[in-house]
Write a protein that holds these residues in place. Sequence first.
Motif, PDB file in Angstrom:
ATOM      1  N   UNK A  83      -1.546  -9.666 -10.007  1.00 22.83           N
ATOM      2  CA  UNK A  83      -0.211  -9.203  -9.632  1.00 22.83           C
ATOM      3  C   UNK A  83       0.666 -10.391  -9.279  1.00 22.83           C
ATOM      4  N   UNK A  84       0.126 -11.315  -8.524  1.00 27.49           N
ATOM      5  CA  UNK A  84       0.880 -12.506  -8.134  1.00 27.49           C
ATOM      6  C   UNK A  84       1.288 -13.317  -9.355  1.00 27.49           C
ATOM      7  N   UNK A  85       0.385 -13.432 -10.315  1.00 23.13           N
ATOM      8  CA  UNK A  85       0.690 -14.151 -11.551  1.00 23.13           C
ATOM      9  C   UNK A  85       1.833 -13.462 -12.308  1.00 23.13           C
ATOM     10  N   UNK A  86       1.796 -12.151 -12.331  1.00 19.40           N
ATOM     11  CA  UNK A  86       2.865 -11.415 -13.003  1.00 19.40           C
ATOM     12  C   UNK A  86       4.202 -11.619 -12.307  1.00 19.40           C
ATOM     13  N   UNK A 130      -1.204 -11.747  -0.413  1.00 23.26           N
ATOM     14  CA  UNK A 130      -0.961 -10.914  -1.587  1.00 23.26           C
ATOM     15  C   UNK A 130      -1.625  -9.542  -1.479  1.00 23.26           C
ATOM     16  N   UNK A 131      -2.696  -9.430  -0.698  1.00 20.97           N
ATOM     17  CA  UNK A 131      -3.292  -8.104  -0.508  1.00 20.97           C
ATOM     18  C   UNK A 131      -2.304  -7.161   0.178  1.00 20.97           C
ATOM     19  N   UNK A 132      -1.630  -7.648   1.184  1.00 26.16           N
ATOM     20  CA  UNK A 132      -0.633  -6.813   1.864  1.00 26.16           C
ATOM     21  C   UNK A 132       0.482  -6.420   0.901  1.00 26.16           C
ATOM     22  N   UNK A 133       0.921  -7.364   0.093  1.00 28.20           N
ATOM     23  CA  UNK A 133       1.996  -7.093  -0.856  1.00 28.20           C
ATOM     24  C   UNK A 133       1.562  -6.046  -1.877  1.00 28.20           C
ATOM     25  N   UNK A 134       0.368  -6.188  -2.415  1.00 34.89           N
ATOM     26  CA  UNK A 134      -0.117  -5.252  -3.424  1.00 34.89           C
ATOM     27  C   UNK A 134      -0.346  -3.872  -2.804  1.00 34.89           C
ATOM     28  N   UNK A 135      -0.880  -3.836  -1.606  1.00 38.01           N
ATOM     29  CA  UNK A 135      -1.073  -2.554  -0.925  1.00 38.01           C
ATOM     30  C   UNK A 135       0.254  -1.822  -0.754  1.00 38.01           C
TER      31      UNK A 135
END
Length: 548
Positions: free
Chosen positions: A438-441, A487-492
């Motif tokens: 997700x971060x890469x995207x 990034x886990x918080x962001x994706x969640x």
Amino acid sequence: MSQRAQFLTHDVLNQPEPMPAYNAWLGDRPLREAVEREGGAWAAGTLTEYGSLAGGALMELGAQANENRPKLRSFDRYGRRIDEVEFHPAYHELMRQAMRVGVHSFAWRNADEPGAHVARAALMYMGNQAEAGTACPLTMTHAAVPALLQAPELAAEWLPRVTALEYDPRSIPAGDKTACMIGMGMTEKQGGSDVRSNTTRAIRQSDGGYELVGHKFFFSAPMCDAHLVLAQAEGGLSCFLVPRFLPDGTRNAVEIQRLKDKLGDWSNASAEVEFLGASASMVGREGRGVATIIEMVALTRLDCMTGSAALMRQALVQALHHASQRRAFGRLLIDQPLMRNVLADLALESEAAVALAMRVARAVDSTARNKEEAAFARIATAIGKYWICKRCPPMVNEAQECLGGIGYVEDNNLPRLYRQAPLNSIWEGSGNVQCLDVLRALKKEPDSAQALLDELATVRGQSKDLDREVQWLVATFTDAEGLEARSRLVVERAALALQAAVLLKGGDPLVAEGFCRSRLGGERGLAFGTLDPKAPLSALIRRAAIEG
């Protein structure tokens, strides 16, 4: 009173009747609405047919297949190496019924119909509730098609058998079979998800073919007729098709070292293998192995989230069945205020999971026709895979609590669901891998980030809680400092926002409102069963109950 009657110690009271057979399609309102919303309702005939099996006969077959795990037969009685994995007849019947309706090929056989991937995901969703151990070969056979299409000669040879509506488990050359399955072997001991560190070598032969020398630490479904494998060729990491048998009937030089003794997924076999000069054909361009299988990975990740959503649904079904018949403190469990909160919260989680899975399936379905949907699919697949798979184990455990002690006993199917629950969060890239994707995207694919925001914008103004969440996401996306570590918080939060958007756009208003208030705003604890008492608990439970 007879002498024997004096020694009768108890009657069986206050225990639920066994779960009756039901139709997993007709009885599942959230699933039907999600499939219709995303364009797959035209397949209702096939879904109804398979739903009657998934909620009926396949349930018992799933139990039998888990009680009788596959066995490795390395040698025959004469000492000849055979590398056969022996499965129980129940497993073969599960596979036969799944392939008969096209769980492995429905989307490709109906590729001209919009929503074919949605309908196929619904088939997978229902089948996984009966037994998830068949998911591995079915998923990989389905997902192998885009990779095979990059090698036209191989595609012409293999695709008719790969998409056939038959199950042919015979150990003979693929050319002599009516139907074939495809597995995959990517992971090596030293690399795990870091496939670029693979050491298996591909040695080019004078006839243009290759021989592989090396190993795979996870070789999924070793009895498949061929496997897609990554190996290092002269031009770099490349993708190869490795058949199990050669055309002359001899075994390919792929030796099974052992079967994995797994936490769950007992009915399916996973192996460690060595390649001792195994014959292989290149798929795609040399040095472009990862790019060749990238679509395959996207499809398998979709099945991960669909499979986890399926386990969540079946756990909820079991909890509702028990609570509707078991009494405590003078009332049915389902009428107890605290239990109603738990069940309603589980129902909310389950519906949000299937809604997002079917929305991602529609994006995958539209990839070839719509560049915006293709961009959305790239980022939403990783987001959904991360979050739905993460939510599955605690939800299944909460359902076990609804049953109490018998939810921990193997006579019930919840222990099997609980063992299965962590698998999809590990398979096809663990949580960190999904977050990094997700971060890469976000960093390198601005069209994917924009597609995500555009999806959320379609319901702007319908929920203050969601609008506030979207503002946070926009601000976070543009703040690169420290983004990887959090990034886990962001994706969640992106996953919760996506689930809210899908429910707001076409779901039941009470469900959508309840989800936004409980997941994005208001006061709520970390455990299930902490909804606002004013939430529509009864409505959520009614929607989740089996209909018909």
